[in-house]
Design an enzyme around this catalytic site. Sequence first.
Site, PDB file in Angstrom:
ATOM      1  N   ASN A  72      41.427  44.431  34.050  1.00  8.89           N
ATOM      2  CA  ASN A  72      41.000  45.558  34.885  1.00  8.89           C
ATOM      3  C   ASN A  72      40.330  46.661  34.050  1.00  8.89           C
ATOM      4  OD1 ASN A  72      42.217  44.155  36.952  1.00  8.89           O
ATOM      5  ND2 ASN A  72      44.011  45.474  37.090  1.00  8.89           N
ATOM      6  N   GLU A 173      38.060  39.958  37.880  1.00 14.41           N
ATOM      7  CA  GLU A 173      38.751  40.090  39.187  1.00 14.41           C
ATOM      8  C   GLU A 173      37.987  40.965  40.172  1.00 14.41           C
ATOM      9  OE1 GLU A 173      42.893  41.179  38.689  1.00 14.41           O
ATOM     10  OE2 GLU A 173      43.353  39.288  37.711  1.00 14.41           O
ATOM     11  N   TYR A 244      49.955  34.459  38.000  1.00 16.20           N
ATOM     12  CA  TYR A 244      51.204  34.922  37.386  1.00 16.20           C
ATOM     13  C   TYR A 244      52.358  34.463  38.263  1.00 16.20           C
ATOM     14  CZ  TYR A 244      48.196  37.839  34.512  1.00 16.20           C
ATOM     15  OH  TYR A 244      47.235  38.273  33.635  1.00 16.20           O
ATOM     16  N   GLU A 292      43.617  34.036  32.815  1.00 11.91           N
ATOM     17  CA  GLU A 292      44.854  34.827  32.815  1.00 11.91           C
ATOM     18  C   GLU A 292      45.947  33.983  33.439  1.00 11.91           C
ATOM     19  OE1 GLU A 292      44.942  38.855  34.250  1.00 11.91           O
ATOM     20  OE2 GLU A 292      42.888  39.255  33.549  1.00 11.91           O
TER      21      GLU A 292
END
Lengths: 508, 508, 508
Positions: A72, A173, A244, A292
């Site tokens: 981010n 993202e 995640y 990620e």
Amino acid sequence: MPAARLVLDAAYAVAPVPRRLFGSFVEHLGRCVYTGIYEPDHPSADTDGLRTDVLELTRELGPTVVRYPGGNFVSNYRWEDGIGPRDQRPTRLDLAWHSIETNQFGLHDFLSWTKKIGTEPMMAVNLGTRGLQEACDLIEYANHPGGTAWSDRRIANGAADPFGVKLWCLGNEMDGPWQVGHKTATEYGRLANETGKAMRLVDGDIELVACGSSNSSMPTFGAWESEVLEHCYDTVDYISLHAYYEEQGDDALSFLASAVNMDRFIESVVATADAVRARLGRKKRINLSFDEWNVWYQQRFSGDGPQPAGIPWEKHPRLIEDDYTVTDAVVVGTLLNSLLRHGDRVTVACQAQLVNVIGLLRSEPGGEAWKQTIAYPFEQVRRLARGQILQVVGASDLFDSAAYTDVPLVDATATYDTESGRAALFVANRSLTETARLEVDLRGIGGTSVLAATTLHAGAGQDRHATNAVQHDAVVPVRFDDHTVRDGRLTARLPALSWTVLELHTSR
Amino acid sequence: MPAARLVLDAAYAVAPVPRRLFGSFVEHLGRCVYTGIYEPDHPSADTDGLRTDVLELTRELGPTVVRYPGGNFVSNYRWEDGIGPRDQRPTRLDLAWHSIETNQFGLHDFLSWTKKIGTEPMMAVNLGTRGLQEACDLIEYANHPGGTAWSDRRIANGAADPFGVKLWCLGNEMDGPWQVGHKTATEYGRLANETGKAMRLVDGDIELVACGSSNSSMPTFGAWESEVLEHCYDTVDYISLHAYYEEQGDDALSFLASAVNMDRFIESVVATADAVRARLGRKKRINLSFDEWNVWYQQRFSGDGPQPAGIPWEKHPRLIEDDYTVTDAVVVGTLLNSLLRHGDRVTVACQAQLVNVIGLLRSEPGGEAWKQTIAYPFEQVRRLARGQILQVVGASDLFDSAAYTDVPLVDATATYDTESGRAALFVANRSLTETARLEVDLRGIGGTSVLAATTLHAGAGQDRHATNAVQHDAVVPVRFDDHTVRDGRLTARLPALSWTVLELHTSR
Amino acid sequence: MPAARLVLDAAYAVAPVPRRLFGSFVEHLGRCVYTGIYEPDHPSADTDGLRTDVLELTRELGPTVVRYPGGNFVSNYRWEDGIGPRDQRPTRLDLAWHSIETNQFGLHDFLSWTKKIGTEPMMAVNLGTRGLQEACDLIEYANHPGGTAWSDRRIANGAADPFGVKLWCLGNEMDGPWQVGHKTATEYGRLANETGKAMRLVDGDIELVACGSSNSSMPTFGAWESEVLEHCYDTVDYISLHAYYEEQGDDALSFLASAVNMDRFIESVVATADAVRARLGRKKRINLSFDEWNVWYQQRFSGDGPQPAGIPWEKHPRLIEDDYTVTDAVVVGTLLNSLLRHGDRVTVACQAQLVNVIGLLRSEPGGEAWKQTIAYPFEQVRRLARGQILQVVGASDLFDSAAYTDVPLVDATATYDTESGRAALFVANRSLTETARLEVDLRGIGGTSVLAATTLHAGAGQDRHATNAVQHDAVVPVRFDDHTVRDGRLTARLPALSWTVLELHTSR
């Protein structure tokens, strides 16, 4: 006793182990950079301000690629803030993490660090608050040999040779409403395509990653990938995936089955990319950059959206510094297995993140550094997965959890390196309580012996929630002897909730 | 004699009087700033170059909030042109008003002025030629305490404390093709949402106004509000409305009925916003910021679109300096009534503009300053509307004009402040020729007496077109005695074409 | 012998010959600027670094307007790089042509050059990597008299008077995926409209050209023009056309028929623009700017898309330096005829390009400069087409080629200047082998005599592929005598593959 019966055959190879599958991630977030890899006042700091204790641990982990500077963070980052004399770099608000960014660490600093580690950089350009021009300026600064305004400025800043960064993310993202400068699929697909084309004109040698969905639960998942790729199929090489996992409540079994979700996610994105390929009539395939992934206890952190008024702005605050357990390490092992299984299409992957922030490593300001539990499976698979990924066939006993059905109790992957005759077997036993019997028919590999084996598990008298937070070597892999090879058949008894790695040697 | 019979009841309150309902507007347009509020060479100028004569009149008017710096001006404004040492500020073309902008007045200058006036600033960011990044830079410069590049620059420019500007407009009239960098509803809705979200990350304490339609006759009116709010509902607090009224030909009656149009406009926007709320399933309501309203004789001015070649570029030319009449003052009174009636949803309003440009005040370069006719109803309602807005029920005689039917001849609003026991009644008689009889049943307020009363009207021997242009006190409210209170019932005889204000005291 | 029978009548005029129909083009591409018009080290260079040999040849050609600085180049150009002291101008990567741009030639340099030539500049703004703001800054810098930051900077850079550039292109070939910052029709139409409106606010005197399709074979041709014009009809004056022609394989006949394609292209764009006019209900017509046209052997050059890694970056490399033949000159003649025929709507046209790059002229670094074959028809038509364009009626024998059917063997246009009584006749004989008989009924012009006549053709013993590359005057027009005028009727015998120009004088 639950059991799994598997078959390995060197003839059934999925793909070569992708070199870049064992990447990590350094974001300007919390203490990943500052007091993580960079802390000039630390007793161990070298002349570049890098902590040599963290450097040493990172070299042991050996990430093959490291993504930077976000995440981010990148979506409100002006890369040129981080170059030139440190005392002239501006201090900024980082809107992504509500932090003060001093810019004492930047492009040159990161790329020096990657050289010391011996890893490949993977950079992201800001497509949140910026666009095509600044991306081209950055790549010219970083990669053009010299003789232009930007490249000569790099040389003046001490880097005579171009950095030659090959792998570039087109933003981060961008589907997420929390992202500074969030885009719709149309907006992003168009911007990524035009920016990527122009970046390639600056350096025809680069590889480009388009942003896929921030996770597979996004309401736009699938539709996003499809439209974005329709806009930029010819321009990009990869589409990204982020995921995640965490234990919800006490539902340990579903948590242990996380790799089932990751498998599905990967296969869905492969299908989506290939459907666009069919629609456009292209020959080229888009590969996957799972850039990620990790266990992350997100319920402990709410960083998205506007901060309530009054939360102070701090420099490198302590953010999302999860302490990882034995259970987390076993899950991370299975996530590595999922990536490895899909190594024909997932050819870049970055565990997030390297230090402190959901980190493989932890470091205290002015103090010690150590490996968390999850560092061990990462390091093992990075070191031992060599040669070809083998298709593991056969069957494991199954279980159902609250979130998943028919989950293999034993999750395994294997690699085989023809040249050295070495094979590696990575096996998780997901049972919380029971030892599992593993039988592997090695018919396709030939006369085999076990060179070495370790297992990471809670052990007698230990808790599955044990961490390395206090005693930094509390959870480490230990020697594993409960295995035999007879008549081309390996038999082992895997401890409950364990991550076991076997190195085999074949006589073929 | 035409008549109106009304009922007041303290139990039937609409809403508290919104503090910000009595705002005004200072735009870099014509002589509003230069030779309006700022004229360093004027005999009355203070050390900041502010005209103290205009300051004094402004304090009397007491606008509760002042919008700045535009208006159309903001859509091609670079805010940082107006900071730092005056002799280093660049001179620019202002494309909105075909004027030369010297930038001798800017952010710090305006905010010092608001402090001297004791009013709240309402700032607009440029979403015409600029976007998210510059908006965030501005809010960081203005509101961040210090320790970052932008906020330290504010401190270096003399403002140690953050300005703490709370109320921000996301651009101005972005639906208007005349606007520099005009946007479609999709373009603007997206830009406003992303910019607003990022601004809130810089300062979580701000309130945001999205642009509604430039007026209710725009071909996109309604559709614009709907789509824009669908994009940015969660990000903004207000949607804006702008309206200007004028007498067309000799149709004075329709002009006097302007508030009927304003009522409808407000109610249409409320409905539109609430329909989006329903569609999105949100709890939050969007309030209305009526941030430009006034009488404006637009047929006397054609400033939209490209200027014919050859019109010279001048510094602060005389533009749209309307001289207001008695009739205009009565209409302004009814417009204030319309805003007050809708104070449950219209919680910000800005009369446009403060000085010279369709101004409450006028000032001559090097010369005098004075109040126009319309300043009086503004000042009265700002001063006397206190406590709760009361729902005024009952009936007035009606009339039809060329443009409207069933227009109440007498238009009234009232407020009541429980604490002080004071009430205020604001009443217009729209008849050009006839005195109107007013009866008010005060049953819900209790034993009441009239403390003071004034009326503004043409008066004997005067013309309804009388202004304060030559004799600056030609049109002012005069004492009004033609009223009685008996048996909880107020009776008054309102002069033809008049604006009458009654202050009541209740014994409750 | 094939024949054509034509009629000329002064009463049947198409339109006045548009002054700007005989434009050329100088792009920062290859050696058009550097070692083309600008070469300070050349023996002939003047104090501005301009080659006086090229200047002299350009004056002879007499282009009436010259477009600058691109072409694809402009879409990644920052115009302010090219102003101010030469030693402070930045060196850049030009992404459009994979070249190093030193910026030693820029805005002031070009505009000085146009003055020396006595031609009108036609500038383009960058709508690839930039937008509205930079376009406004440029036009303010170039055209505003003074007293603002940008215009004062121009004055400080040595140009006290505004340049007064009238004709501006809103970007270049924005429909082409190869364009840096390529746009969809929606994106471009909106950007062009808002940018154009703002530019007009800076200077109300300018004329604007919107980008049409890059060529008539684009998959979006027609749809692009239609949507773009719907967005910016009221803002622009022209829509652009680009076309290049070449001999495919050995299909000389189709190549010679290229003007048939150009006719159709022009007529299609006229129809499209007029259909939008009808749809929008506008009175104004959009004219056509055919601002890139020529013969170009594109198969010899593949400049589109990313460069293969490893191609070196050079300053003004030799790019697309086509050597033009006799055949090419005849085709260029017919293309000029096509433009002239449509002079009622095509009111701007720019041959691409002036020097070296598909050039009318060629120049060697440090060496000679000369005219290519195609320079002659350009120069002749520019010089002799005067007064009114006449509608040429009548019939030529026809032929079919692989790509076209019913192609006139003889292609002719004519102009007539009432004032001087001069007429001009421009005639191509497309036959590769046969002399053609031309009969022209001059009934509408009156008693006429031939003042002068030339023809350009391969000639005896020469090859149709002959060029001026080695012997710089190998191909030039020669005196043409094979014509008679009797009883108001001109008869001539046109050599095979020839371009013939007749100047007539009438006694009327």
